[in-house]
Design a protein around this motif. Structure first.
Motif, PDB file in Angstrom:
ATOM      1  N   PRO A   1       0.821  -1.200   0.000  1.00 18.27           N
ATOM      2  CA  PRO A   1       0.000   0.000   0.000  1.00 18.27           C
ATOM      3  C   PRO A   1       0.859   1.256   0.000  1.00 18.27           C
ATOM      4  N   ALA A   2       0.310   2.315  -0.597  1.00 19.91           N
ATOM      5  CA  ALA A   2       1.054   3.570  -0.665  1.00 19.91           C
ATOM      6  C   ALA A   2       1.434   4.043   0.727  1.00 19.91           C
ATOM      7  N   GLY A   3       2.664   4.504   0.849  1.00 19.18           N
ATOM      8  CA  GLY A   3       3.131   5.052   2.106  1.00 19.18           C
ATOM      9  C   GLY A   3       3.845   4.072   3.005  1.00 19.18           C
ATOM     10  N   THR A   4       3.735   2.789   2.731  1.00 23.60           N
ATOM     11  CA  THR A   4       4.446   1.801   3.532  1.00 23.60           C
ATOM     12  C   THR A   4       5.020   0.735   2.634  1.00 23.60           C
ATOM     13  N   ASN A   5       6.112   0.095   3.087  1.00 22.99           N
ATOM     14  CA  ASN A   5       6.593  -1.080   2.375  1.00 22.99           C
ATOM     15  C   ASN A   5       6.136  -2.323   3.116  1.00 22.99           C
ATOM     16  N   ALA A   6       6.578  -3.482   2.654  1.00 23.58           N
ATOM     17  CA  ALA A   6       6.084  -4.732   3.229  1.00 23.58           C
ATOM     18  C   ALA A   6       6.379  -4.835   4.721  1.00 23.58           C
TER      19      ALA A   6
ATOM     20  N   GLN B   1      -3.196   5.055  -9.442  1.00 24.03           N
ATOM     21  CA  GLN B   1      -4.521   4.496  -9.174  1.00 24.03           C
ATOM     22  C   GLN B   1      -4.436   3.174  -8.410  1.00 24.03           C
ATOM     23  N   SER B   2      -3.436   2.363  -8.748  1.00 17.96           N
ATOM     24  CA  SER B   2      -3.304   1.053  -8.103  1.00 17.96           C
ATOM     25  C   SER B   2      -2.586   1.113  -6.766  1.00 17.96           C
ATOM     26  N   GLY B   3      -1.912   2.225  -6.484  1.00 19.00           N
ATOM     27  CA  GLY B   3      -1.194   2.366  -5.227  1.00 19.00           C
ATOM     28  C   GLY B   3       0.264   2.009  -5.278  1.00 19.00           C
ATOM     29  N   SER B   4       0.789   1.651  -6.462  1.00 19.79           N
ATOM     30  CA  SER B   4       2.208   1.322  -6.556  1.00 19.79           C
ATOM     31  C   SER B   4       3.071   2.565  -6.728  1.00 19.79           C
ATOM     32  N   LEU B   5       2.465   3.689  -7.123  1.00 21.49           N
ATOM     33  CA  LEU B   5       3.139   4.985  -7.190  1.00 21.49           C
ATOM     34  C   LEU B   5       2.356   5.970  -6.339  1.00 21.49           C
ATOM     35  N   ASP B   6       3.059   6.959  -5.805  1.00 20.28           N
ATOM     36  CA  ASP B   6       2.404   7.969  -4.979  1.00 20.28           C
ATOM     37  C   ASP B   6       2.263   9.309  -5.689  1.00 20.28           C
ATOM     38  N   VAL B   7       3.221   9.632  -6.557  1.00 18.99           N
ATOM     39  CA  VAL B   7       3.193  10.867  -7.333  1.00 18.99           C
ATOM     40  C   VAL B   7       3.730  10.561  -8.715  1.00 18.99           C
ATOM     41  N   ALA B   8       3.077  11.096  -9.753  1.00 18.66           N
ATOM     42  CA  ALA B   8       3.580  10.883 -11.107  1.00 18.66           C
ATOM     43  C   ALA B   8       3.067  11.971 -12.035  1.00 18.66           C
ATOM     44  N   LEU B   9       3.941  12.416 -12.920  1.00 17.75           N
ATOM     45  CA  LEU B   9       3.554  13.369 -13.956  1.00 17.75           C
ATOM     46  C   LEU B   9       2.591  12.681 -14.917  1.00 17.75           C
TER      47      LEU B   9
ATOM     48  N   VAL C   1      -9.656  11.568 -14.722  1.00 14.82           N
ATOM     49  CA  VAL C   1      -9.615  11.248 -13.294  1.00 14.82           C
ATOM     50  C   VAL C   1     -10.101  12.418 -12.441  1.00 14.82           C
ATOM     51  N   ALA C   2     -10.835  13.335 -13.078  1.00 13.92           N
ATOM     52  CA  ALA C   2     -11.274  14.535 -12.365  1.00 13.92           C
ATOM     53  C   ALA C   2     -12.125  14.199 -11.139  1.00 13.92           C
ATOM     54  N   ASN C   3     -12.915  13.134 -11.221  1.00 18.17           N
ATOM     55  CA  ASN C   3     -13.791  12.767 -10.112  1.00 18.17           C
ATOM     56  C   ASN C   3     -13.375  11.445  -9.461  1.00 18.17           C
ATOM     57  N   SER C   4     -12.129  11.087  -9.617  1.00 18.90           N
ATOM     58  CA  SER C   4     -11.655   9.805  -9.097  1.00 18.90           C
ATOM     59  C   SER C   4     -11.439   9.865  -7.586  1.00 18.90           C
ATOM     60  N   SER C   5     -11.756   8.758  -6.921  1.00 18.01           N
ATOM     61  CA  SER C   5     -11.491   8.665  -5.486  1.00 18.01           C
ATOM     62  C   SER C   5     -10.102   8.101  -5.200  1.00 18.01           C
ATOM     63  N   SER C   6      -9.447   7.587  -6.257  1.00 22.03           N
ATOM     64  CA  SER C   6      -8.133   6.971  -6.076  1.00 22.03           C
ATOM     65  C   SER C   6      -6.986   7.876  -6.512  1.00 22.03           C
ATOM     66  N   VAL C   7      -7.304   9.020  -7.095  1.00 23.28           N
ATOM     67  CA  VAL C   7      -6.282   9.941  -7.601  1.00 23.28           C
ATOM     68  C   VAL C   7      -6.715  11.379  -7.350  1.00 23.28           C
ATOM     69  N   THR C   8      -5.779  12.178  -6.882  1.00 20.81           N
ATOM     70  CA  THR C   8      -5.953  13.626  -6.836  1.00 20.81           C
ATOM     71  C   THR C   8      -5.032  14.242  -7.874  1.00 20.81           C
ATOM     72  N   VAL C   9      -5.538  15.214  -8.633  1.00 23.26           N
ATOM     73  CA  VAL C   9      -4.712  15.890  -9.624  1.00 23.26           C
ATOM     74  C   VAL C   9      -4.257  17.232  -9.073  1.00 23.26           C
TER      75      VAL C   9
ATOM     76  N   TYR D   1       0.037  16.511 -12.137  1.00 25.14           N
ATOM     77  CA  TYR D   1       0.495  15.301 -11.461  1.00 25.14           C
ATOM     78  C   TYR D   1      -0.699  14.516 -10.918  1.00 25.14           C
ATOM     79  N   ALA D   2      -0.612  13.211 -11.035  1.00 32.30           N
ATOM     80  CA  ALA D   2      -1.530  12.324 -10.322  1.00 32.30           C
ATOM     81  C   ALA D   2      -0.913  12.041  -8.960  1.00 32.30           C
ATOM     82  N   VAL D   3      -1.710  12.192  -7.909  1.00 37.78           N
ATOM     83  CA  VAL D   3      -1.200  12.086  -6.535  1.00 37.78           C
ATOM     84  C   VAL D   3      -2.117  11.184  -5.714  1.00 37.78           C
ATOM     85  N   ASP D   4      -1.526  10.357  -4.890  1.00 40.38           N
ATOM     86  CA  ASP D   4      -2.288   9.560  -3.935  1.00 40.38           C
ATOM     87  C   ASP D   4      -3.110  10.518  -3.064  1.00 40.38           C
ATOM     88  N   PRO D   5      -4.422  10.322  -2.962  1.00 38.31           N
ATOM     89  CA  PRO D   5      -5.252  11.251  -2.175  1.00 38.31           C
ATOM     90  C   PRO D   5      -4.828  11.381  -0.719  1.00 38.31           C
ATOM     91  N   LYS D   6      -4.150  10.371  -0.182  1.00 40.41           N
ATOM     92  CA  LYS D   6      -3.716  10.432   1.222  1.00 40.41           C
ATOM     93  C   LYS D   6      -2.426  11.234   1.392  1.00 40.41           C
TER      94      LYS D   6
END
Length: 508
Positions: free
Chosen positions: A27-32, A240-248, A257-265, A483-488
């Motif tokens: 999950p985003a923000g933590t490793n295994a 969107q999948s949680g493997s990246l936290d920030v990406a251009l 993804v304007a109304n996405s719950s998994s991505v903030t722009v 940028y696409a950003v993890d909402p958290k």
């Protein structure tokens, strides 16, 4: 470039950059193991080995700004302030600058950062003229240790914007760099920033970990990873999948993804101008009427509105709004396909193919679509343009390595120094994008360095008007950077295009 022989280890899952779906990561923000980490989707990696003395790529700066310190730094809004230096002053004509260095900074190996390390860094950059940083330090002559923990910089001409140049030079330890050399240092770098080197897998990832010897505010994350993901869809899907936290992401992806719950722009105006370069010494481009026709035939407004979804500003002066030297009153670019067609006819152009080189992925979103649109516009004017797309690494080698463009090419310049000197030196100062190498443009570049304030903006305007009159390079647009950003994740994009995580945090 030969890959560095480093193995990828740790809790991050490997990323296939061509894949459109990224799965199986923690999950985003933590490793295994539950440690805090942040993963950034990097568009590309440096085309040179990642040594801050030699490399000045945007991809490289993202690494260096985390693991090294610079004398001065820009904040997220592009305002300059002290970093490793506490203050600076200049002599009457801006040819000598004195920087006072902090006394509490340490490198990741525990050694103190000394003024001699600062002087060594700058003098080594100067001694390696083929390195990227040297290209924006033409005015720099030498650095020497001064009294009271200072470094004195001597310039070969007045240059009022010298503090902005210091934001791009990462300070290295003299003892380590001297021992290892460029390649050795790139494989095991030592800096004084909040993060320190962990490992690098060429083409896959560059991984940093928290630097326990950092004397500033400790980093918020245990690990910082830059994953190389050239494909825009893969970057968006990664967030969107949680493997990246920030990406251009590309402009045409924002609405999806304007109304996405998994991505903030999150977006900000870019500090770079996308432009059409040309080898004005080759083939049909030696004819000034052909070059003028190219400039008139391109429908920049259509590119900005249609291809880039309105997330770009048509720009003709080759420095962005947020960059020093920009003139808000500069004339708008002309668009006149009828006149362009007339000029082509008058030029005697015989239909010979004009190569159009560009990177199909990497630094310019939707580059292939933009190249195709330009090709179509130029065809309407009667020009036979042949598209020659390649990967970003090969394209960068053509432009910055061998300087071997055969016709026109699509490029961009976003100066990390937030000042126009680096772009105009590259474009008109007999450097990478300057094929004409005219004494007049070199003189105008020199003039911009001798004045400050409005006089400096006026000097830039004079240079850009000369360019327009001779059509040496063609400004196209300044894009928004989205940028696409993890909402958290709480994270702020920067005006200089760097992806830094100094104040980033994950929420609950």
């Amino acid at each position: 470039m030969k890959p560095l022989l480093r193995s990828a280890t740790g809790g991050l899952c490997a990323l296939a950059v061509a894949s459109l779906v990224l799965t199986g990561c923690a999950p985003a923000g933590t490793n295994a193991a539950g440690a805090k980490e942040i993963v950034i989707g990097a568009v590309t990696e440096p085309s040179k080995i990642p040594d801050p003395i030699m490399d000045g790529s945007l991809a490289g700066y993202n690494y260096y700004f985390a693991e090294f310190e610079q004398l001065a730094r820009f904040d997220a809004d592009g305002k300059i302030g002290p970093s490793l230096a506490t203050k600076w002053e200049h002599n009457a004509d801006f040819t000598e600058w004195t920087f006072t260095i902090r006394t509490d900074s340490k490198f990741s190996n525990g050694e103190p950062v000394k003024p001699s390390d600062v002087a060594f860094t700058y003098n080594t950059i100067k001694a390696n003229p083929t390195g990227d940083p040297a290209t924006y330090m033409e005015m720099f002559t030498s650095a020497a240790v001064g009294p009271n923990n200072t470094v004195i910089f001597k310039l070969n001409a007045p240059f009022s914007a010298w503090p902005t140049i210091t934001t791009g030079a990462s300070i290295v330890p003299e003892s380590v760099y001297t021992k290892l050399g460029s390649a050795g240092f790139a494989a095991a770098p030592v800096g004084s920033g909040p993060y320190m080197f962990d490992h690098y897998t060429h083409g896959v990832e560059y991984v940093l970990k928290r630097n326990p010897n950092y004397t500033g505010k400790q980093a918020n994350f245990d690990k910082l990873t830059f994953k190389t993901v050239a494909d825009a869809d893969a970057r968006l899907n990664g967030v969107q999948s949680g493997s990246l936290d920030v990406a251009l992401i590309a402009p045409n992806q924002v609405s999806a993804v304007a109304n996405s719950s998994s991505v903030t722009v999150k977006a900000t105006g870019s500090n770079g101008v996308t432009f059409l370069g040309m080898n004005s010494t080759a083939g049909a481009l030696t004819n000034p009427k052909v070059r003028e026709a190219i400039g008139l035939a391109i429908d920049r407004d259509a590119i900005a509105k249609n291809l880039l979804a309105g997330k770009a500003q048509v720009d003709n002066q080759l420095v962005a709004k947020s960059v020093g030297g920009f003139n808000p009153a500069y004339p708008k670019a002309a668009f006149d396909q009828a006149k362009a067609k007339q000029l082509v006819a008058e030029s005697g152009y015989n239909g010979a193919p004009i190569p159009f080189q560009y990177a199909t992925n990497g630094r310019i979103p939707l580059s292939s679509e933009i190249a195709q649109a330009i090709q179509g516009d130029l065809a309407k004017a009667g020009l036979n343009v042949v598209l020659q797309g390649t990967d970003q690494g090969s394209f960068s080698q053509i432009i910055y390595g061998t300087k071997s463009a055969q016709g026109i090419y699509l490029n961009t310049y976003a100066p990390s120094t937030m000042d126009g000197d680096a772009p105009v030196a590259s474009m008109f100062g007999n450097q990478q994008n300057d094929y004409a190498m005219l004494p007049a443009t070199a003189a105008l570049v020199a003039k911009t360095r001798t004045v400050s304030g409005q006089d400096r903006i006026n000097a830039y305007t004079e240079l850009f008007k000369f360019n327009d009159a001779n059509t040496l390079l063609i400004g196209l647009y300044t894009p928004d950077t989205s940028y696409a950003v993890d909402p958290k994740l709480t994270w702020t994009p920067r005006a200089d295009g760097m992806i830094t995580v100094d104040s980033a945090t994950f929420g609950g």
